[in-house]
Design a protein around this motif. Structure first.
Motif, PDB file in Angstrom:
ATOM      1  N   GLY A  16      51.910   7.762  83.569  1.00 55.82           N
ATOM      2  CA  GLY A  16      53.001   8.572  83.032  1.00 55.82           C
ATOM      3  C   GLY A  16      52.996   8.605  81.516  1.00 55.82           C
ATOM      4  N   LEU A  17      52.842   7.437  80.889  1.00 53.34           N
ATOM      5  CA  LEU A  17      52.843   7.383  79.427  1.00 53.34           C
ATOM      6  C   LEU A  17      51.595   8.036  78.837  1.00 53.34           C
ATOM      7  N   ALA A  18      50.451   7.879  79.488  1.00 49.72           N
ATOM      8  CA  ALA A  18      49.223   8.505  78.986  1.00 49.72           C
ATOM      9  C   ALA A  18      49.319  10.026  79.051  1.00 49.72           C
ATOM     10  N   ILE A  19      49.894  10.547  80.125  1.00 53.58           N
ATOM     11  CA  ILE A  19      50.077  11.997  80.235  1.00 53.58           C
ATOM     12  C   ILE A  19      51.056  12.472  79.171  1.00 53.58           C
ATOM     13  N   ALA A  20      52.138  11.732  78.987  1.00 52.58           N
ATOM     14  CA  ALA A  20      53.123  12.080  77.961  1.00 52.58           C
ATOM     15  C   ALA A  20      52.470  12.102  76.580  1.00 52.58           C
ATOM     16  N   LEU A  21      51.635  11.130  76.300  1.00 53.30           N
ATOM     17  CA  LEU A  21      50.952  11.052  75.013  1.00 53.30           C
ATOM     18  C   LEU A  21      50.080  12.285  74.790  1.00 53.30           C
ATOM     19  N   GLU A  22      49.257  12.608  75.776  1.00 56.57           N
ATOM     20  CA  GLU A  22      48.351  13.747  75.620  1.00 56.57           C
ATOM     21  C   GLU A  22      49.110  15.063  75.478  1.00 56.57           C
ATOM     22  N   LEU A  23      50.198  15.222  76.239  1.00 55.87           N
ATOM     23  CA  LEU A  23      51.009  16.440  76.103  1.00 55.87           C
ATOM     24  C   LEU A  23      51.670  16.505  74.734  1.00 55.87           C
ATOM     25  N   ALA A  24      52.218  15.393  74.267  1.00 58.53           N
ATOM     26  CA  ALA A  24      52.872  15.362  72.954  1.00 58.53           C
ATOM     27  C   ALA A  24      51.873  15.699  71.844  1.00 58.53           C
ATOM     28  N   LEU A  25      50.631  15.257  71.989  1.00 51.36           N
ATOM     29  CA  LEU A  25      49.605  15.596  71.000  1.00 51.36           C
ATOM     30  C   LEU A  25      49.310  17.098  70.971  1.00 51.36           C
ATOM     31  N   GLN A  26      49.702  17.800  72.046  1.00 54.96           N
ATOM     32  CA  GLN A  26      49.539  19.260  72.114  1.00 54.96           C
ATOM     33  C   GLN A  26      50.853  19.968  71.787  1.00 54.96           C
ATOM     34  N   ASP A  27      51.779  19.232  71.167  1.00 52.69           N
ATOM     35  CA  ASP A  27      53.089  19.760  70.752  1.00 52.69           C
ATOM     36  C   ASP A  27      53.953  20.220  71.911  1.00 52.69           C
ATOM     37  N   VAL A  28      53.801  19.571  73.060  1.00 49.07           N
ATOM     38  CA  VAL A  28      54.666  19.839  74.208  1.00 49.07           C
ATOM     39  C   VAL A  28      55.830  18.855  74.140  1.00 49.07           C
ATOM     40  N   SER A  29      57.022  19.346  74.377  1.00 53.40           N
ATOM     41  CA  SER A  29      58.215  18.490  74.405  1.00 53.40           C
ATOM     42  C   SER A  29      58.253  17.766  75.753  1.00 53.40           C
ATOM     43  N   VAL A  30      58.289  16.424  75.714  1.00 49.50           N
ATOM     44  CA  VAL A  30      58.155  15.626  76.931  1.00 49.50           C
ATOM     45  C   VAL A  30      59.284  14.601  77.027  1.00 49.50           C
ATOM     46  N   THR A  31      59.788  14.432  78.241  1.00 49.50           N
ATOM     47  CA  THR A  31      60.708  13.347  78.568  1.00 49.50           C
ATOM     48  C   THR A  31      60.090  12.545  79.698  1.00 49.50           C
ATOM     49  N   VAL A  32      60.133  11.206  79.569  1.00 46.95           N
ATOM     50  CA  VAL A  32      59.647  10.314  80.617  1.00 46.95           C
ATOM     51  C   VAL A  32      60.854   9.608  81.221  1.00 46.95           C
ATOM     52  N   LEU A  33      60.967   9.693  82.546  1.00 43.41           N
ATOM     53  CA  LEU A  33      62.027   9.004  83.267  1.00 43.41           C
ATOM     54  C   LEU A  33      61.425   7.813  83.998  1.00 43.41           C
ATOM     55  N   SER A  34      62.023   6.649  83.797  1.00 45.30           N
ATOM     56  CA  SER A  34      61.539   5.449  84.461  1.00 45.30           C
ATOM     57  C   SER A  34      62.726   4.558  84.793  1.00 45.30           C
TER      58      SER A  34
END
Length: 170
Positions: A16-34
């Motif tokens: 989850g965090l790795a996907i969030a990281l890669e998306l954020a590097l592409q300027d995608v707004s991301v929220t992680v729920l845990s």
């Protein structure tokens, strides 16, 4: 005013965090729920990067694991540059000890690809690689390309990196 995310990821473990990281590097707004970041499997994992020592059979899973292992140096460097935390990637090789009463190591059942380094070891060779093994270890295999990562520092690095990129964690 609440913000909206383009992507919501459920699960704050390594994936989850790795996907969030890669998306954020592409300027995608991301929220992680845990439910609880401290309960993610990343905190309980052994940190082994060992597709060969694990004797994964030939096929798509082994190909994925070998490719992932090959990308780890770059991934660890990226995490350190984003977080300032060294995830302690160590391409140290892994010994797979065998306890069977054999003079020769038990046949290796993983990939038979000749380009993948694997070395049968008698007890003397094992002692040179890993001193102080128990007397019940008779022989084994040495996989010099396998390695490990400190899962606790990896978890910290991932979390700090995604936060530094503006990912929202709930």
């Amino acid at each position: 005013m609440p913000t909206r995310s383009e992507v919501v990821i459920i699960g704050g473990g390594a994936i989850g965090l790795a996907i969030a990281l890669e998306l954020a590097l592409q300027d995608v707004s991301v929220t992680v729920l845990s439910r609880d970041f401290q309960e993610a499997a990343l905190h309980a994992a052994a940190g082994m990067l060992a597709p060969q020592a694990e004797q994964i059979l030939p096929g798509p899973m082994l190909e994925l694991c070998l490719r992932s292992r090959a990308l780890y140096p770059e991934w660890a460097a990226k995490l350190e540059s984003l977080s300032g935390i060294n995830p302690e990637y160590w391409p140290c090789g892994i010994v797979a000890p065998l306890y069977a009463d054999n003079r020769e190591p038990v046949p290796y059942t993983g990939s038979q690809d000749p380009t993948l380094a694997k070395h049968p070891c008698d007890r003397a060779a094992l002692d040179a690689l890993v001193p102080n093994l128990g007397s019940d270890v008779l022989n084994g295999w040495w996989f010099p390309e396998d390695g490990q990562v400190n899962n606790q520092t990896m978890a910290q690095a991932l979390r700090v990196a995604v936060q530094s990129l503006g990912v929202t964690l709930h």
